[in-house]
Design an enzyme around this catalytic site. Structure first.
Site, short mmCIF file in Angstrom:
data_model
loop_
_atom_site.label_atom_id
_atom_site.label_comp_id
_atom_site.label_asym_id
_atom_site.label_seq_id
_atom_site.Cartn_x
_atom_site.Cartn_y
_atom_site.Cartn_z
N LYS A 81 0.84 -1.19 0.00
CA LYS A 81 0.00 0.00 0.00
C LYS A 81 0.88 1.25 0.00
CE LYS A 81 -3.94 2.13 2.41
NZ LYS A 81 -4.94 1.98 3.48
N SER A 156 -9.48 3.08 1.82
CA SER A 156 -8.33 3.60 1.13
C SER A 156 -7.41 2.51 0.55
CB SER A 156 -7.52 4.49 2.08
OG SER A 156 -6.98 3.75 3.17
N SER A 180 -11.00 1.20 5.85
CA SER A 180 -10.13 1.14 4.67
C SER A 180 -9.64 -0.24 4.28
CB SER A 180 -8.92 2.06 4.88
OG SER A 180 -9.31 3.41 4.83
#
Length: 469
Positions: A81, A156, A180
């Site tokens: 990520k 996210s 997220s």
């Protein structure tokens, strides 16, 4: 490698791939080459992986084949990520302020995954500073849903979820403050696990006492999630909230008998607006548990103060974390993030203190709730994946959404319980859009959460439905 052979390797579950790699039945070079080939062909359609180091990945794969087996993730490719620092690889946080940022060190979750033998291939897309549950930014654009490229992949950890669904990588790391890990998993028909805060220590951190945010694993199956979780969980003396159980305790998800399990089904989590399309899909979930022998009834923990507690503490954190940069370059922040920082600045010390007290009361109410029920079932998202060009849904079931946070309540209200929560594929709308089920258990019962999710997964097999490219 032929396309068909590459796609067959990419379609394997991470647990299967890892077993074959450790046994030397397949080579890390073949696995990495297969995924790089698929990324080359498929990623342009979803924009999930935004930084790629093919040369470095191939060199690491050769070293893995030539050397000893290094851990449970030996030879598995992973794109991290883009909010997680990776040594020597660009980490932008989705912000133009950090477009050329190259960290000197891996953060702890990245270091643990690499120490377990995984091979770094790149980075996955995120919204700016991971703010919001729709993945888009001015550096790389929007990530698209593999099941409908005109829809959002969530966020996210949207790049992570989309890359899993598109078979661009077998495992993925993510993080979760207000959903997220869970929201994008629900949107992309994969599994996203928010563990009990402290299971995965956050280092480095400017707030080692943060009770809301946590890193966690994503995968296409619960077993894959458990495999990655076993590598990133475990104590660290530098993190005061870290829990003592070693990660190895979570590697194997044994089958459990759900007969007599006390299950609370909360279709609206206490009155939240839910898209009828989501409700229609999730209506089947309680029946699955009943057929497995559980005792299911409608019930909801007292979340009446969750909204105030979460929104206040989050806004305060955004002001503290981004305020100085915002003062220097206000033009470099998307309007929604600027608004959230200003929300934090408007708070008084009394506001923050009252939010801490409210959060404490929500947590205690959750403890009492889980004395009565073993499991809470609820929606993950309040809507189906929405148009990729929309910043956020403007209304749900006739109720107006006033900000980019409003539509995420089903996830972030659960955040305030301090409990492990997992999103598991729960089915599809008639239009073919994925819907996830949120399974929550009492704080620190992370393995039990995985076991319950695995039982639901085995009874339904919704995660086996794949997107078409």
């Amino acid at each position: 490698m032929e396309t068909r052979d590459a796609d067959e390797l990419c379609a394997l579950d991470a647990t299967d791939l890892a077993r074959r790699l450790r046994a030397r039945e397949i080579s890390a070079r073949d696995v990495v080459d297969a995924h790089l080939d698929r990324i080359d062909r498929v990623n342009p359609q979803v924009n999930a992986i935004i930084t790629l180091d093919a040369e470095g990945a191939r060199a690491a794969a050769k070293a893995a084949d030539d050397g000893p087996v290094t851990g449970p993730l030996h030879g598995l490719p992973i794109a991290f990520k883009d909010t997680h620092d990776t040594a020597g690889m660009r980490t932008t946080y989705g912000s133009p302020l950090h477009a050329d940022n190259v960290p000197a060190e891996d953060e702890l979750v990245v270091a643990r995954i690499r120490a377990a033998g995984a091979i770094r291939i790149g980075k996955t897309n995120v919204p700016e500073f991971a703010a919001g549950s729709h993945t888009f930014n001015t550096l790389f654009g929007a990530t698209r849903n593999p099941y409908d490229r005109g829809r959002s992949a969530g966020g996210s950890s949207g790049g992570a979820a989309a890359s899993l669904a598109a078979r661009l990588q077998p495992i993925a790391d993510g993080s979760d403050l207000g959903g997220s890990l869970r929201n994008p998993a629900a949107f992309c028909n994969v599994v996203g696990f928010r563990p009990t805060p402290g299971r995965v220590p956050a280092l480095p951190s400017d707030n080692l006492w943060d009770p809301l945010g946590t890193s966690g694993p994503m995968g296409r199956t619960v077993a894959d999630v458990a495999l990655l979780f076993s590598a990133i969980a475990g104590p660290d003396p530098r993190a005061p909230l870290s829990l003592e159980t070693p990660g190895d305790a979570f590697r194997t998800v044994t089958e459990i008998d759900l007969r007599g399990l006390r299950v609370a089904w909360s279709p609206t989590l206490g009155g939240l607006p839910i898209d009828p399309a989501v409700s229609a899909v999730l209506a089947a979930a309680p029946t699955v548990f009943t057929e497995l022998g559980a005792l299911v009834e409608e019930a909801t923990p007292d979340l009446s103060e969750a909204e105030f507690a979460f929104r206040t503490l989050r806004a305060n954190a955004f002001d503290v974390g981004f305020g100085a940069s915002f003062d220097e370059r206000p033009d470099a922040f998307k309007p929604a993030l600027a608004w959230n920082i200003e929300q934090g600045r408007a708070l008084t010390r009394s506001d923050v203190g009252r939010a801490v007290a409210a959060h404490s009361r929500v947590y205690q109410a959750g403890i009492r709730f889980f004395d009565e029920y073993d499991v809470l079932l609820a929606p993950v998202t309040q809507v189906v994946p929405f148009d990729v060009d929309d910043e956020y849904p403007r209304e749900i079931a006739g109720e107006e959404m006033h900000s980019y946070l409003d539509w995420m309540r089903a996830a972030y209200h659960v955040t305030t319980l301090g409990a492990p929560a997992i999103s598991v594929p729960a089915g599809f709308t008639p239009e073919g859009l994925p819907v996830g089920l949120q399974i929550v258990t009492k704080p620190r019962s992370d393995l039990f959460t995985l076991q319950v999710a695995s039982a639901f997964e085995a009874a339904t097999h919704h995660g086996r439905r794949t997107p078409t490219f």
